[in-house]
Design a protein around this motif. Sequence first.
Motif, short mmCIF file in Angstrom:
data_model
loop_
_atom_site.label_atom_id
_atom_site.label_comp_id
_atom_site.label_asym_id
_atom_site.label_seq_id
_atom_site.Cartn_x
_atom_site.Cartn_y
_atom_site.Cartn_z
N GLU A 42 0.83 -1.20 0.00
CA GLU A 42 0.00 0.00 0.00
C GLU A 42 0.87 1.25 0.00
O GLU A 42 1.95 1.27 0.59
N THR A 43 0.33 2.29 -0.67
CA THR A 43 1.02 3.58 -0.78
C THR A 43 0.04 4.69 -0.42
O THR A 43 -1.17 4.56 -0.62
N VAL A 66 -12.21 -0.50 -4.55
CA VAL A 66 -10.76 -0.46 -4.34
C VAL A 66 -10.51 -0.56 -2.83
O VAL A 66 -11.07 0.23 -2.06
N PRO A 67 -9.70 -1.52 -2.37
CA PRO A 67 -9.41 -1.61 -0.93
C PRO A 67 -8.57 -0.42 -0.47
O PRO A 67 -7.72 0.10 -1.20
N TYR A 68 -8.82 0.02 0.74
CA TYR A 68 -8.11 1.17 1.28
C TYR A 68 -7.91 0.97 2.77
O TYR A 68 -8.57 0.14 3.41
N THR A 69 -7.00 1.77 3.32
CA THR A 69 -6.70 1.74 4.74
C THR A 69 -6.63 3.17 5.25
O THR A 69 -5.97 4.02 4.64
N GLU A 76 -5.34 10.24 6.57
CA GLU A 76 -4.49 9.63 5.54
C GLU A 76 -5.18 8.40 4.99
O GLU A 76 -5.75 7.60 5.74
N ILE A 77 -5.13 8.25 3.69
CA ILE A 77 -5.76 7.11 3.00
C ILE A 77 -4.68 6.39 2.20
O ILE A 77 -3.97 7.02 1.39
N TYR A 78 -4.55 5.07 2.43
CA TYR A 78 -3.58 4.23 1.72
C TYR A 78 -4.35 3.27 0.82
O TYR A 78 -5.37 2.69 1.21
N LYS A 83 -2.22 1.09 -8.03
CA LYS A 83 -3.43 1.83 -8.44
C LYS A 83 -3.40 3.30 -8.02
O LYS A 83 -4.39 4.00 -8.22
N VAL A 84 -2.30 3.75 -7.46
CA VAL A 84 -2.26 5.12 -6.94
C VAL A 84 -2.41 6.15 -8.06
O VAL A 84 -3.23 7.08 -7.98
N ILE A 85 -1.62 6.02 -9.11
CA ILE A 85 -1.65 7.03 -10.19
C ILE A 85 -3.02 7.07 -10.86
O ILE A 85 -3.58 8.15 -11.11
N ARG A 86 -3.56 5.89 -11.15
CA ARG A 86 -4.87 5.85 -11.82
C ARG A 86 -5.96 6.45 -10.93
O ARG A 86 -6.83 7.18 -11.40
#
Length: 409
Positions: A42-43, A66-69, A76-78, A83-86
């Motif tokens: 994750e980023t 899309v899974p997120y944390t 803050e959302i990871y 998939k970060v850029i898209r």
Amino acid sequence: MNAFVQTMRGLGPARLASMAGVALSLLGFLVYFAIHFSSVDETLLYSNLASEDAKQVIAQLGEMRVPYTLKNKGTEIYVPADKVIRLRVQMSQLALPTGAASGYEIFDESSALGTTSFLQNVNLVRALEGELSRTIRSIEGIKAARVHLVLPKRELFTQDERKPSASIIVNTIGKRLKGKTVTSIQHLVADAIPKLEMNNISIIDEKGTLLTRNFEDSEEMLRVTNEERRRNYERRLSTQITNMLERTVGFQKVRANVNVEMDFDHVVINEEEFDPEGQVVRSTVSVEENAASNESDPDAVSVGQNLPNAGLDSVNSGTSSTQGRTEETVNYEVSRKTTNMVRNVGTVKRISIAVLVDGIYTKNENGDEEYTPRNEKEVRHPRSRSWVKAHYQGRTNQFSVYGSPHLFK
């Protein structure tokens, strides 16, 4: 099973303990291997998000599956690194995040202990900007807003006082904001900040177009307002005439042009008129005085004084006088008439109307449409002129109706 149990008993407790330890170690290694290689890298997608922006971003991620944390108290959302850029491109197309600023909750997060007055003033300006941004974004047609306030402080030993100012940038949805909405935003910000005038508020859209018209004085603002009022009046009359005639000649077969001349002079007349014939006695004062005096000469000697039995009533030589005065004062009240007349702004002086009416189209034997102009009696029907004069209080000086096919072809 009995043979297996006998075999396990034959191994002894030490060997059984060592075998159990090896089994647990192997199981732990398998679990670690599965978790390590099955977890996604994750980023950071966004950081320092306001609660409102975080809510909108999470809703969009849920729709995209899309899974997120969430970390750091939801600011803050990871997401998966691949998939970060898209996701950032897709979020930018949706104008997310909106960049919502913090409001008065900024004081809840900071501690008053050890905070300087300068930092408190800065936080106050930030809180005002955030609250105004939230209020402006709640208006229909505005997707995002950002407010910049300049609140100068008066320095010591100075007589000049700088007035506050504000700059607002709005991101609209679809069409451009109307003039009434822009004026409403100016009033909203001006009433929220002390001593802030509407002329010191600038509003621009996402294309850099200036939406406000900051006038130098009230006279210029009044002239522009009067011109807009005149155009709106012309537009309203044109719409009414078009709707009235379309019921007779057909839909979209009428074009009406209205020219209105209006007098915007604000005239105040104060008249004071006196009527000398309408005199009324208000009060009357009458004074009447009478006075008498008699003077004798003590040194004078007469025969009467030497006669016997001469009393006090004896005639003495001397002078006598009598005075009288009459005075009368009459106060009159003259009738007076005071007239205060204020002429309304926007008096219609002249209305000129020109109407184009389409003709009649018929199909010939070949199936082609042929234009037939309307007859003179129908085009210049007196009812139209009477209707316009009746509805517009007889101020129509010119009313012309023409039949022309060129405008409608």
